[in-house]
Design a protein around this motif. Structure first.
Motif, PDB file in Angstrom:
ATOM      1  N   LYS A  53       0.842  -1.201   0.000  1.00  0.00           N
ATOM      2  CA  LYS A  53       0.000   0.000   0.000  1.00  0.00           C
ATOM      3  C   LYS A  53       0.878   1.253   0.000  1.00  0.00           C
ATOM      4  O   LYS A  53       1.764   1.386   0.848  1.00  0.00           O
ATOM      5  CB  LYS A  53      -0.903  -0.005   1.232  1.00  0.00           C
ATOM      6  CG  LYS A  53      -1.951   1.074   1.237  1.00  0.00           C
ATOM      7  CD  LYS A  53      -2.920   0.868   2.381  1.00  0.00           C
ATOM      8  CE  LYS A  53      -4.094   1.800   2.250  1.00  0.00           C
ATOM      9  NZ  LYS A  53      -5.136   1.492   3.223  1.00  0.00           N
ATOM     10  N   PRO A  54       0.634   2.180  -0.943  1.00  0.00           N
ATOM     11  CA  PRO A  54       1.423   3.418  -0.975  1.00  0.00           C
ATOM     12  C   PRO A  54       1.148   4.273   0.256  1.00  0.00           C
ATOM     13  O   PRO A  54       0.076   4.180   0.870  1.00  0.00           O
ATOM     14  CB  PRO A  54       0.931   4.136  -2.231  1.00  0.00           C
ATOM     15  CG  PRO A  54       0.178   3.127  -3.016  1.00  0.00           C
ATOM     16  CD  PRO A  54      -0.302   2.099  -2.045  1.00  0.00           C
ATOM     17  N   GLY A  55       2.094   5.126   0.587  1.00  0.00           N
ATOM     18  CA  GLY A  55       1.945   6.020   1.729  1.00  0.00           C
ATOM     19  C   GLY A  55       0.978   7.152   1.438  1.00  0.00           C
ATOM     20  O   GLY A  55       0.524   7.346   0.311  1.00  0.00           O
TER      21      GLY A  55
ATOM     22  N   GLY B 274       1.579  10.206   1.188  1.00  0.00           N
ATOM     23  CA  GLY B 274       2.172  11.255   0.367  1.00  0.00           C
ATOM     24  C   GLY B 274       1.799  11.168  -1.096  1.00  0.00           C
ATOM     25  O   GLY B 274       1.775  12.176  -1.788  1.00  0.00           O
ATOM     26  N   ASP B 275       1.509   9.992  -1.582  1.00  0.00           N
ATOM     27  CA  ASP B 275       1.156   9.817  -2.992  1.00  0.00           C
ATOM     28  C   ASP B 275      -0.328   9.482  -3.084  1.00  0.00           C
ATOM     29  O   ASP B 275      -0.723   8.324  -3.152  1.00  0.00           O
ATOM     30  CB  ASP B 275       2.018   8.718  -3.616  1.00  0.00           C
ATOM     31  CG  ASP B 275       1.892   8.659  -5.123  1.00  0.00           C
ATOM     32  OD1 ASP B 275       0.966   9.302  -5.666  1.00  0.00           O
ATOM     33  OD2 ASP B 275       2.712   7.971  -5.755  1.00  0.00           O
ATOM     34  N   MET B 276      -1.129  10.514  -3.109  1.00  0.00           N
ATOM     35  CA  MET B 276      -2.580  10.326  -3.038  1.00  0.00           C
ATOM     36  C   MET B 276      -3.148   9.627  -4.276  1.00  0.00           C
ATOM     37  O   MET B 276      -4.101   8.860  -4.174  1.00  0.00           O
ATOM     38  CB  MET B 276      -3.275  11.662  -2.796  1.00  0.00           C
ATOM     39  CG  MET B 276      -2.935  12.238  -1.432  1.00  0.00           C
ATOM     40  SD  MET B 276      -3.749  13.796  -1.086  1.00  0.00           S
ATOM     41  CE  MET B 276      -5.411  13.266  -0.818  1.00  0.00           C
ATOM     42  N   VAL B 277      -2.576   9.882  -5.453  1.00  0.00           N
ATOM     43  CA  VAL B 277      -3.073   9.249  -6.675  1.00  0.00           C
ATOM     44  C   VAL B 277      -2.817   7.746  -6.630  1.00  0.00           C
ATOM     45  O   VAL B 277      -3.717   6.940  -6.866  1.00  0.00           O
ATOM     46  CB  VAL B 277      -2.432   9.885  -7.928  1.00  0.00           C
ATOM     47  CG1 VAL B 277      -2.785   9.100  -9.181  1.00  0.00           C
ATOM     48  CG2 VAL B 277      -2.857  11.339  -8.071  1.00  0.00           C
ATOM     49  N   ALA B 278      -1.579   7.372  -6.288  1.00  0.00           N
ATOM     50  CA  ALA B 278      -1.236   5.948  -6.193  1.00  0.00           C
ATOM     51  C   ALA B 278      -2.078   5.275  -5.116  1.00  0.00           C
ATOM     52  O   ALA B 278      -2.515   4.130  -5.281  1.00  0.00           O
ATOM     53  CB  ALA B 278       0.249   5.771  -5.905  1.00  0.00           C
ATOM     54  N   ARG B 279      -2.322   5.975  -4.046  1.00  0.00           N
ATOM     55  CA  ARG B 279      -3.126   5.414  -2.954  1.00  0.00           C
ATOM     56  C   ARG B 279      -4.574   5.179  -3.397  1.00  0.00           C
ATOM     57  O   ARG B 279      -5.172   4.149  -3.092  1.00  0.00           O
ATOM     58  CB  ARG B 279      -3.084   6.365  -1.763  1.00  0.00           C
ATOM     59  CG  ARG B 279      -3.846   5.907  -0.566  1.00  0.00           C
ATOM     60  CD  ARG B 279      -2.949   5.709   0.554  1.00  0.00           C
ATOM     61  NE  ARG B 279      -3.705   5.290   1.716  1.00  0.00           N
ATOM     62  CZ  ARG B 279      -3.166   5.026   2.844  1.00  0.00           C
ATOM     63  NH1 ARG B 279      -1.873   5.138   2.983  1.00  0.00           N
ATOM     64  NH2 ARG B 279      -3.876   4.641   3.853  1.00  0.00           N
ATOM     65  N   ALA B 280      -5.138   6.136  -4.128  1.00  0.00           N
ATOM     66  CA  ALA B 280      -6.510   5.995  -4.615  1.00  0.00           C
ATOM     67  C   ALA B 280      -6.611   4.818  -5.588  1.00  0.00           C
ATOM     68  O   ALA B 280      -7.566   4.028  -5.532  1.00  0.00           O
ATOM     69  CB  ALA B 280      -6.971   7.284  -5.293  1.00  0.00           C
TER      70      ALA B 280
END
Length: 84
Positions: free
Chosen positions: A46-48, A50-56
């Motif tokens: 799961k991305p942190g 800080g990277d909202m696009v990758a997290r979404a």
């Protein structure tokens, strides 16, 4: 190659030529169905925050966990056809 796989590949090509750009929620759904259909359940880290696009993107894909690859492929094909 199965008919479903052929339809999935055609839908991938068609997705690049949609008449108008889908909203962000639909784009996330397209991404998640593509990933589930092509790779299966999400096993990536799961991305942190800080990277909202990758997290979404990760969250959208992870929400499909347990969906069969064939089921996700069919939903992807249907969604692209609906948007075309």
């Amino acid at each position: 190659m199965s008919d479903l796989k052929a339809a999935f590949d055609k839908a991938m090509a068609d997705s690049k030529n949609l008449s108008e750009r889908p909203d962000n929620a639909t784009l996330l759904k397209i991404y998640a169905l593509y990933k589930q259909g092509s790779m299966g359940d999400n096993a990536e880290k799961k991305p942190g925050f800080g990277d909202m696009v990758a997290r979404a993107k990760w969250d959208a894909w992870n929400n499909l966990k347990g969906t069969s690859q064939d089921g996700a492929m069919q939903q992807y094909v249907d969604l692209i056809a609906e948007l075309s």
